[in-house]
Write an enzyme that holds these catalytic residues in place. Structure first.
Site, PDB file in Angstrom:
ATOM      1  N   GLU A 139       5.162  10.762  24.591  1.00  0.00           N
ATOM      2  CA  GLU A 139       5.850  10.645  23.307  1.00  0.00           C
ATOM      3  C   GLU A 139       4.872  10.351  22.182  1.00  0.00           C
ATOM      4  O   GLU A 139       3.995   9.498  22.302  1.00  0.00           O
ATOM      5  CB  GLU A 139       6.902   9.536  23.328  1.00  0.00           C
ATOM      6  CG  GLU A 139       7.598   9.376  21.969  1.00  0.00           C
ATOM      7  CD  GLU A 139       8.515   8.170  21.874  1.00  0.00           C
ATOM      8  OE1 GLU A 139       9.101   7.981  20.786  1.00  0.00           O
ATOM      9  OE2 GLU A 139       8.630   7.420  22.856  1.00  0.00           O
ATOM     10  N   ASP A 205      -2.706  -6.733  21.777  1.00  0.00           N
ATOM     11  CA  ASP A 205      -2.743  -6.772  20.310  1.00  0.00           C
ATOM     12  C   ASP A 205      -3.240  -8.138  19.854  1.00  0.00           C
ATOM     13  O   ASP A 205      -2.717  -9.174  20.274  1.00  0.00           O
ATOM     14  CB  ASP A 205      -1.343  -6.498  19.755  1.00  0.00           C
ATOM     15  CG  ASP A 205      -1.293  -6.558  18.237  1.00  0.00           C
ATOM     16  OD1 ASP A 205      -2.334  -6.314  17.602  1.00  0.00           O
ATOM     17  OD2 ASP A 205      -0.222  -6.848  17.688  1.00  0.00           O
ATOM     18  N   ASP A 207      -3.915 -10.198  16.283  1.00  0.00           N
ATOM     19  CA  ASP A 207      -3.610 -10.151  14.850  1.00  0.00           C
ATOM     20  C   ASP A 207      -3.996 -11.489  14.241  1.00  0.00           C
ATOM     21  O   ASP A 207      -3.570 -12.553  14.707  1.00  0.00           O
ATOM     22  CB  ASP A 207      -2.109  -9.891  14.654  1.00  0.00           C
ATOM     23  CG  ASP A 207      -1.752  -9.565  13.212  1.00  0.00           C
ATOM     24  OD1 ASP A 207      -2.327 -10.194  12.308  1.00  0.00           O
ATOM     25  OD2 ASP A 207      -0.899  -8.695  12.998  1.00  0.00           O
ATOM     26  N   CYS A 217     -10.334 -20.072   5.911  1.00  0.00           N
ATOM     27  CA  CYS A 217     -10.959 -19.204   4.914  1.00  0.00           C
ATOM     28  C   CYS A 217      -9.962 -18.230   4.284  1.00  0.00           C
ATOM     29  O   CYS A 217     -10.077 -17.888   3.107  1.00  0.00           O
ATOM     30  CB  CYS A 217     -12.116 -18.426   5.548  1.00  0.00           C
ATOM     31  SG  CYS A 217     -11.655 -17.586   7.085  1.00  0.00           S
ATOM     32  N   HIS A 262      -6.733  -3.706  18.780  1.00  0.00           N
ATOM     33  CA  HIS A 262      -5.903  -3.341  19.927  1.00  0.00           C
ATOM     34  C   HIS A 262      -6.798  -2.980  21.110  1.00  0.00           C
ATOM     35  O   HIS A 262      -7.850  -2.366  20.915  1.00  0.00           O
ATOM     36  CB  HIS A 262      -5.014  -2.123  19.620  1.00  0.00           C
ATOM     37  CG  HIS A 262      -4.139  -2.317  18.434  1.00  0.00           C
ATOM     38  ND1 HIS A 262      -3.818  -1.278  17.575  1.00  0.00           N
ATOM     39  CD2 HIS A 262      -3.514  -3.411  17.942  1.00  0.00           C
ATOM     40  CE1 HIS A 262      -3.017  -1.733  16.621  1.00  0.00           C
ATOM     41  NE2 HIS A 262      -2.823  -3.022  16.817  1.00  0.00           N
TER      42      HIS A 262
END
Length: 514
Positions: A139, A205, A207, A217, A262
């Site tokens: 897909e 993943d 993030d 920071c 990723h």
């Protein structure tokens, strides 16, 4: 701007057996969903929106087999932009950068025509030079320029994928699982259970928004070189575990284009893992749990598991440099109080608090050293030395150990943004990260699409002036994208070599059966 809802004329008006057996995956790559939720005017498409499916592409016999060609001249040169794509316009001098915006459709089209490595993407997802169901039943999902979203797209070959992308010119596209049948035919199957995912790369993943409570920071979607070290630490720890504890070899890390990374694990054993095994593996790597106000967030048993002992060994130098010095996480009194909450002895905590109150502005490096100094001074008569050592190890892990979005890893059906697409907010290419040079990877130095197109213009102008001889360079070779494409090509070559070995072993085993 909200995503537009596109009505599917054949979509059922009420839930069906198919809906209950195979729920839709999240409509966008997970990292993009999280970052766009931050902006109310750019919310992602809700689950209730109907998804449009593109019409089936006409397939010609020559299209199905032309990917077996060993020639690597996939990337168009400026003189012959898209020889294999009949509907694409001829390439003229680009002259798009720096005035053009990376969101402009003509910029995206030029990128797909000239720079996107479709051949290697096909080989990577197909695990062979010859087209197979590993690619044909895969897909793809497209986000179009008008924010319409197309699910369950599939293509027999990489060239047909390329043709459709040049026709639709999506702002980005995502990769889903391999199904038991062609995703375009899913509504024609008599039983909904006949259409289900059977293979997908194991993915992880990272993030940086998940580090907002400890990075000082930046916050939200902003990043800098200091906080990128959290991603570097996470890659080192997760990559070591996947290789040493699980024996995976074909691991590719890809920059998300903005504030994360990723992992794609393409080993056959990883691709064939069911959801239960994926959940177990994700649980093995998950350590940081609970919200910011949940108290102690790391509680590990002793003796330490070998994975955690190895992780501490990897992370200890990063803790000193990247956490204590660069982040200075306990500089403010209220944050220093958070550190004291993680220590096991009240008398030691009182002594530390008193010392720090008399020395405002004391650095986190000094405060960390104060713990051992006061412990040795006898500030607490009840101090348990082993408990203090364990607590300090837990603190190191809390501030350095990977914070994974494990939900991305648990299910085959999850879609994830393709490598080499353009991030819609930054214009940067989602390039693979060479872990052999991990410390040198600069997320802020990754080229943007307009910079790349400008580099082609500059190269072509110089080439015309010099009128050099020899083999004409492909467009990606004229740009700063070249090392990333070369790395991807090398990674895919290694995967294909191993896949041939697996196939040969299987054929040998079959031949021995009587």
């Amino acid at each position: 701007m909200p995503h537009s809802t596109v009505t599917d004329p054949v979509a059922p008006s009420s839930p069906t057996e198919e809906d209950s057996v195979l729920p839709d995956a999240p409509p966008h790559a997970v990292d993009e969903v999280k970052e766009e939720r931050e902006e109310a005017d750019e919310n992602e498409q809700e689950d209730g929106d109907t998804i449009r499916e593109a019409p089936k592409a006409d397939v010609k016999l020559e299209d199905i087999f032309n990917d077996d060609d060993e020639d690597d001249d996939e990337f168009s040169s400026s003189g012959a932009a898209t020889a294999k794509v009949e509907s694409s316009p001829p390439a003229a001098p680009l002259q798009l950068a720096p005035a053009a915006k990376y969101t402009d459709p003509e910029v995206m089209l030029a990128f797909y025509q000239r720079l996107f490595p479709f051949r290697y993407l096909f080989q990577w997802l197909n695990h062979s030079m010859k087209p197979s169901n590993d690619f044909g039943h895969r897909e793809f999902a497209f986000t179009l320029q008008n924010d319409a979203y197309l699910r369950y797209q599939s293509f027999p070959t990489g060239d047909l994928l390329r043709k459709d992308i040049l026709r639709l010119n999506p702002s980005r596209f995502e990769i889903g699982p391999v199904y038991t049948a062609n995703p375009r035919d899913r509504k024609t199957l008599r039983k909904s259970t006949a259409f289900r995912p059977i293979a997908k790369e194991l993915v992880f993943d990272i993030d940086l928004t998940d580090y907002d409570e400890i990075r000082t920071c930046c916050d939200k979607a902003n990043i800098c070189h200091k906080c990128w070290s959290f991603v570097t630490m996470a890659i080192k720890v997760v990559d070591a575990a996947l290789r040493e504890d699980f024996g995976f070899e074909h691991i590719m890390w890809v920059y998300s284009g903005r504030r994360g990374a990723h992992a794609w694990i393409s080993d056959k054993r990883a691709r064939n893992m069911d959801d239960q095994k994926r959940k177990a593996l994700a649980g093995y790597l998950e350590l940081i749990k609970g919200g910011a106000q949940s108290g102690k967030r790391v509680n590990v048993k002793r003796p330490l598991h070998p994975h955690l002992a190895r992780s501490l060994d990897i992370l200890k130098d990063h803790f000193q440099r990247d956490i204590l010095e660069d982040q200075d996480p306990w500089a403010e009194p209220q944050k220093a109080e958070r550190l004291l909450q993680l220590l096991p002895d009240k008398a030691l905590n009182d002594a530390l608090r008193k010392k720090w109150d008399t020395a405002p502005g004391r650095s986190s490096t000094s405060k960390w050293a104060d713990i051992d100094a006061l412990a040795k001074s006898g500030a607490s008569k009840t101090l348990d030395g082993k408990a203090l050592l364990d607590a300090k190890q837990d603190i190191v892990l809390e501030y350095t150990y990977p914070r994974l979005d494990v939900e991305v890893s648990k299910k085959q059906i999850h879609l994830l943004k393709s490598p080499f697409v353009i991030h819609p907010k930054t214009g940067r290419v989602c390039v693979p990260i060479d872990t052999r040079r991990l410390a040198k990877f600069d997320p802020l130095g990754v080229p943007t699409v307009t910079e790349l197109l400008g580099e082609i213009d500059e190269y072509d102008g110089r080439d015309l002036r010099e009128e050099g001889e020899g083999k004409k360079a492909q467009d990606y070779e004229k740009t700063s994208l070249k090392p990333y494409v070369d790395y991807f090509r090398s990674y895919v070559a290694g995967l294909l070599k191993d896949e041939k070995g697996v196939k040969r072993e299987r054929e040998d085993d079959d031949a021995m059966e009587f």
